[in-house]
Design a protein around this motif. Structure first.
Motif, short mmCIF file in Angstrom:
data_model
loop_
_atom_site.label_atom_id
_atom_site.label_comp_id
_atom_site.label_asym_id
_atom_site.label_seq_id
_atom_site.Cartn_x
_atom_site.Cartn_y
_atom_site.Cartn_z
N UNK A 62 0.70 -1.39 0.14
CA UNK A 62 -0.11 0.03 -0.23
C UNK A 62 1.05 1.49 0.07
N UNK A 63 1.68 1.37 -0.21
CA UNK A 63 3.14 2.09 -0.18
C UNK A 63 3.06 3.16 -1.20
N UNK A 64 2.97 4.81 -1.29
CA UNK A 64 3.16 5.08 -2.42
C UNK A 64 4.28 4.77 -2.96
N UNK A 69 6.32 -1.24 -3.13
CA UNK A 69 5.54 -2.00 -4.30
C UNK A 69 5.90 -3.07 -4.96
N UNK A 70 7.00 -3.05 -5.64
CA UNK A 70 7.98 -3.91 -6.75
C UNK A 70 8.17 -4.44 -5.08
N UNK A 71 8.90 -4.86 -4.22
CA UNK A 71 9.14 -5.59 -3.01
C UNK A 71 7.79 -6.28 -2.77
N UNK A 80 2.52 -9.00 2.84
CA UNK A 80 1.04 -9.12 3.23
C UNK A 80 0.51 -9.56 5.20
N UNK A 81 1.90 -9.99 5.13
CA UNK A 81 1.20 -10.41 6.38
C UNK A 81 2.38 -10.02 6.98
N UNK A 82 3.26 -8.66 7.21
CA UNK A 82 4.17 -7.79 7.50
C UNK A 82 3.15 -6.83 8.71
N UNK A 83 2.21 -6.19 8.67
CA UNK A 83 1.21 -5.16 9.67
C UNK A 83 1.14 -6.30 10.64
N UNK A 106 4.18 9.48 2.23
CA UNK A 106 4.04 8.37 2.00
C UNK A 106 4.55 7.55 3.56
N UNK A 107 5.52 7.90 4.36
CA UNK A 107 5.73 7.94 5.70
C UNK A 107 4.61 8.05 6.81
#
Length: 183
Positions: A62-64, A69-71, A80-83, A106-107
């Protein structure tokens, strides 16, 4: 960017062994280092321990910013699990957790994805902590601090370090005194 999922069991075990036997441990990181500090904060078991994360990456998908987003495209499951991984680690730690984010969208949007009960706003250009931060720090073991004067990337080298705030943040974490910013 594996988001600390590569060989996670060995990394976790090694870090757990490394922090054993210390009276006070401080994890400090910026950007992906901030993500790492939060990712492993569940290993800290004492309220004397501290975590200081500057602009951690929480949800790459979801990062701008394109690189994140490539990562997320390259490591969709881990990203997907990170949050949830970060929120569970924060909930499980006894350490005091301070997440510092800039007001650059973005931050700021990444910092807001973490479940944290309190936000304090700081003007980091003054060279000293503003009054609203100290009461919030006294009352909450986890705290998100938004640095309103930081409106672009590289908050640490461009704003916090030159203003002397970086040394104060880390010093207070080490001394376990971040609730008394006037000292």
């Amino acid at each position: 960017m594996s988001f600390f999922e590569h060989n996670i069991e060995n990394v976790t075990e090694s870090l757990a062994r490394a922090v054993q036997g210390y009276d006070r441990v401080v994890f400090v990181g910026n950007c992906m280092g901030g993500t790492g500090a939060l990712r492993f904060c569940h290993l800290l078991r004492s309220p004397e321990d501290s975590v200081v994360a500057f602009n951690p990456e929480v949800s790459p998908a979801t990062d701008a910013r394109r690189a994140f987003r490539i990562a997320a495209w390259l490591s969709p499951r881990a990203c997907k699990a990170l949050p949830g991984v970060l929120d569970r680690a924060i909930a499980a730690t006894a350490a005091r957790v301070r997440v510092h984010v800039s007001s650059w969208e973005p931050e700021l949007s990444q910092g807001r994805l973490l479940f944290m009960p309190e936000t304090a706003v700081a003007d980091s250009t003054s060279g000293r902590w503003p009054e609203p931060v100290a009461p919030a720090a006294r009352e909450h073991p986890t705290l998100r601090v938004v640095h309103s004067s930081c409106t672009e990337h590289d908050m640490v080298p461009k704003v916090l370090r030159p203003a002397g705030i970086l040394a104060a943040i880390v010093g207070h974490a080490v001394m376990c005194r971040d609730d008394r910013f006037d000292e």
